[in-house]
Design a protein around this motif. Sequence first.
Motif, PDB file in Angstrom:
ATOM      1  N   TRP A 104      12.933   2.992  -2.633  1.00  0.00           N
ATOM      2  CA  TRP A 104      13.104   1.624  -2.133  1.00  0.00           C
ATOM      3  C   TRP A 104      12.510   1.462  -0.725  1.00  0.00           C
ATOM      4  CZ3 TRP A 104      14.119  -2.683  -4.594  1.00  0.00           C
ATOM      5  CH2 TRP A 104      14.778  -2.641  -5.821  1.00  0.00           C
ATOM      6  N   THR A 105      12.621   2.482   0.104  1.00  0.00           N
ATOM      7  CA  THR A 105      12.043   2.413   1.454  1.00  0.00           C
ATOM      8  C   THR A 105      10.523   2.319   1.381  1.00  0.00           C
ATOM      9  OG1 THR A 105      13.884   3.735   2.333  1.00  0.00           O
ATOM     10  CG2 THR A 105      11.896   3.592   3.687  1.00  0.00           C
ATOM     11  N   ASN A 106       9.923   3.154   0.538  1.00  0.00           N
ATOM     12  CA  ASN A 106       8.471   3.107   0.384  1.00  0.00           C
ATOM     13  C   ASN A 106       8.005   1.800  -0.252  1.00  0.00           C
ATOM     14  OD1 ASN A 106       8.458   5.641   1.459  1.00  0.00           O
ATOM     15  ND2 ASN A 106       7.735   6.693  -0.367  1.00  0.00           N
ATOM     16  N   LEU A 107       8.802   1.284  -1.184  1.00  0.00           N
ATOM     17  CA  LEU A 107       8.457   0.004  -1.800  1.00  0.00           C
ATOM     18  C   LEU A 107       8.446  -1.098  -0.746  1.00  0.00           C
ATOM     19  CD1 LEU A 107       7.924  -1.706  -4.349  1.00  0.00           C
ATOM     20  CD2 LEU A 107      10.410  -1.937  -4.605  1.00  0.00           C
ATOM     21  N   ALA A 108       9.444  -1.102   0.122  1.00  0.00           N
ATOM     22  CA  ALA A 108       9.480  -2.097   1.198  1.00  0.00           C
ATOM     23  C   ALA A 108       8.252  -1.973   2.091  1.00  0.00           C
ATOM     24  CB  ALA A 108      10.761  -1.923   2.026  1.00  0.00           C
ATOM     25  N   ALA A 109       7.882  -0.735   2.430  1.00  0.00           N
ATOM     26  CA  ALA A 109       6.719  -0.524   3.294  1.00  0.00           C
ATOM     27  C   ALA A 109       5.429  -0.994   2.620  1.00  0.00           C
ATOM     28  CB  ALA A 109       6.605   0.948   3.674  1.00  0.00           C
ATOM     29  N   CYS A 110       5.300  -0.768   1.316  1.00  0.00           N
ATOM     30  CA  CYS A 110       4.107  -1.231   0.596  1.00  0.00           C
ATOM     31  C   CYS A 110       4.052  -2.758   0.559  1.00  0.00           C
ATOM     32  CB  CYS A 110       4.091  -0.664  -0.819  1.00  0.00           C
ATOM     33  SG  CYS A 110       3.637   1.068  -0.924  1.00  0.00           S
ATOM     34  N   HIS A 111       5.189  -3.392   0.315  1.00  0.00           N
ATOM     35  CA  HIS A 111       5.217  -4.858   0.358  1.00  0.00           C
ATOM     36  C   HIS A 111       4.852  -5.349   1.770  1.00  0.00           C
ATOM     37  CE1 HIS A 111       6.480  -5.885  -3.633  1.00  0.00           C
ATOM     38  NE2 HIS A 111       7.626  -5.232  -3.563  1.00  0.00           N
ATOM     39  N   ALA A 112       5.356  -4.656   2.783  1.00  0.00           N
ATOM     40  CA  ALA A 112       5.038  -5.046   4.160  1.00  0.00           C
ATOM     41  C   ALA A 112       3.543  -4.913   4.429  1.00  0.00           C
ATOM     42  CB  ALA A 112       5.840  -4.199   5.147  1.00  0.00           C
ATOM     43  N   ASP A 113       2.942  -3.810   3.969  1.00  0.00           N
ATOM     44  CA  ASP A 113       1.501  -3.613   4.141  1.00  0.00           C
ATOM     45  C   ASP A 113       0.714  -4.702   3.423  1.00  0.00           C
ATOM     46  OD1 ASP A 113       1.978  -1.364   5.627  1.00  0.00           O
ATOM     47  OD2 ASP A 113       1.532   0.059   4.007  1.00  0.00           O
TER      48      ASP A 113
ATOM     49  N   LEU B 266       1.737  -7.728   3.233  1.00  0.00           N
ATOM     50  CA  LEU B 266       2.183  -8.980   3.849  1.00  0.00           C
ATOM     51  C   LEU B 266       3.006  -9.826   2.876  1.00  0.00           C
ATOM     52  CD1 LEU B 266      -0.973  -9.972   5.961  1.00  0.00           C
ATOM     53  CD2 LEU B 266       1.023  -8.634   6.646  1.00  0.00           C
ATOM     54  N   GLN B 267       3.722  -9.161   1.993  1.00  0.00           N
ATOM     55  CA  GLN B 267       4.661  -9.823   1.088  1.00  0.00           C
ATOM     56  C   GLN B 267       6.043  -9.734   1.747  1.00  0.00           C
ATOM     57  OE1 GLN B 267       4.213  -7.744  -2.630  1.00  0.00           O
ATOM     58  NE2 GLN B 267       2.126  -8.471  -2.955  1.00  0.00           N
ATOM     59  N   PHE B 268       6.307 -10.685   2.634  1.00  0.00           N
ATOM     60  CA  PHE B 268       7.444 -10.562   3.541  1.00  0.00           C
ATOM     61  C   PHE B 268       8.790 -10.549   2.827  1.00  0.00           C
ATOM     62  CE2 PHE B 268       4.348 -12.737   6.559  1.00  0.00           C
ATOM     63  CZ  PHE B 268       3.950 -11.530   7.115  1.00  0.00           C
ATOM     64  N   GLN B 269       9.050 -11.526   1.962  1.00  0.00           N
ATOM     65  CA  GLN B 269      10.364 -11.606   1.339  1.00  0.00           C
ATOM     66  C   GLN B 269      10.657 -10.414   0.431  1.00  0.00           C
ATOM     67  OE1 GLN B 269      12.699 -13.617   2.431  1.00  0.00           O
ATOM     68  NE2 GLN B 269      11.109 -14.238   3.889  1.00  0.00           N
ATOM     69  N   PRO B 270       9.706 -10.002  -0.457  1.00  0.00           N
ATOM     70  CA  PRO B 270       9.974  -8.782  -1.235  1.00  0.00           C
ATOM     71  C   PRO B 270      10.217  -7.563  -0.342  1.00  0.00           C
ATOM     72  CG  PRO B 270       8.148  -9.997  -2.186  1.00  0.00           C
ATOM     73  CD  PRO B 270       8.446 -10.653  -0.871  1.00  0.00           C
ATOM     74  N   ALA B 271       9.507  -7.492   0.784  1.00  0.00           N
ATOM     75  CA  ALA B 271       9.706  -6.361   1.693  1.00  0.00           C
ATOM     76  C   ALA B 271      11.106  -6.364   2.272  1.00  0.00           C
ATOM     77  CB  ALA B 271       8.664  -6.394   2.815  1.00  0.00           C
ATOM     78  N   TYR B 272      11.561  -7.523   2.757  1.00  0.00           N
ATOM     79  CA  TYR B 272      12.901  -7.591   3.338  1.00  0.00           C
ATOM     80  C   TYR B 272      13.966  -7.287   2.290  1.00  0.00           C
ATOM     81  CZ  TYR B 272      11.105  -9.522   7.721  1.00  0.00           C
ATOM     82  OH  TYR B 272      10.459  -9.697   8.916  1.00  0.00           O
ATOM     83  N   ARG B 273      13.759  -7.757   1.070  1.00  0.00           N
ATOM     84  CA  ARG B 273      14.731  -7.458   0.012  1.00  0.00           C
ATOM     85  C   ARG B 273      14.797  -5.951  -0.264  1.00  0.00           C
ATOM     86  NH1 ARG B 273      12.703 -12.334  -2.342  1.00  0.00           N
ATOM     87  NH2 ARG B 273      11.269 -11.143  -3.663  1.00  0.00           N
ATOM     88  N   ALA B 274      13.646  -5.314  -0.286  1.00  0.00           N
ATOM     89  CA  ALA B 274      13.627  -3.877  -0.546  1.00  0.00           C
ATOM     90  C   ALA B 274      14.256  -3.103   0.612  1.00  0.00           C
ATOM     91  CB  ALA B 274      12.189  -3.406  -0.786  1.00  0.00           C
ATOM     92  N   PHE B 275      13.985  -3.513   1.854  1.00  0.00           N
ATOM     93  CA  PHE B 275      14.637  -2.879   2.996  1.00  0.00           C
ATOM     94  C   PHE B 275      16.151  -3.025   2.898  1.00  0.00           C
ATOM     95  CE2 PHE B 275      10.572  -3.485   5.582  1.00  0.00           C
ATOM     96  CZ  PHE B 275      10.294  -2.127   5.624  1.00  0.00           C
TER      97      PHE B 275
END
Length: 324
Positions: free
Chosen positions: A99-108, A110-119
């Motif tokens: 889940w941490t890596n998924l959030a980082a990939c979404h962040a990279d 620039l998919q902000f909301q999916p990234a915050y949800r994964a974090f």
Amino acid sequence: MVDSSELVRAGIAHLEDGQWHAAIRCFDEAIILRQATDWKSNPADAWGLAAAWINRSDAMRAIGYLPDAIESLLNAIRAMDFVPLPDHPAYPERLILAWTNLAACHADSLQFQPAYRAFSHAEELLNTWGRDLTPTRRFLGAMVHTNRARLLLSEGNHIAAWQDASLAVETLRDLETEPEAIPAAIQARGVLCTALAQLLEDPRSAELEQDWIARATDSAEEALILARSVEYQGEWLTGLVRYCAKIYRICQPHFLAEFILETCAPPLFPDMSSSLKNDLLSELALAKSDLILRISGSSHETDFMQTQLKILRSLQFAESELAK
């Protein structure tokens, strides 16, 4: 016949050598073998399948194939649905990593909301299973803070980024005796200094406590000590030095020349990039310009004048050394 575990080990070795495509081939073969088993009924096979997908995502991310990296991590998370998390401390840690890596990939991406949800999901898992129970979980918690701080910076939320990066730095402090944690500690401090450098132009900076500048420069110096201890020369070191030079120039110009001269000495930068060198020369030039303005507006017989001239000479010396 090579089994799936050997293929994963070979893929990890390729990852460590930067051979991304060779690593992907190994992980793909391992995934095919593991998917051919009755992995949904065998936690050990599901656990191994998740590992292959996570490592595959690392390789995909390294070559910039972010959609493939994200899909790999989603497959890893699906595989972990068939692993009984309470049975072993490492089981929830692998799910938290995914889940941490998924959030980082979404962040990279620039998919902000999916990234915050994964974090948020990673943090929920850390809270559920105990974020301080093992060094691995403390490390993963720090990675959540560091990567979310990067995302907050990209959105211009400098104060929240500063706060998250500060938590990452403090979380990693007890882990810095382990060489594998040092790059993460340097990265966390790099994000923290980036946040401060951007906060210097943000009126909301008054909301922070009074010692924030000292904390940032102390963090930068700590990162450089860590980097020297293992001769680290990764990408985060360049950014940290660039932003720390800006902080010194604006807030403590009397330390700027010393910082640049000490930083540019081996082993940190045996071959400094022209881009970083030009940025540092620019900070020195700006510091000199500011200093000359202060000198021109003061009496030529004061102690202040003598101090400023001493600083000016140090800046000029650093400029000449850096330009060689």
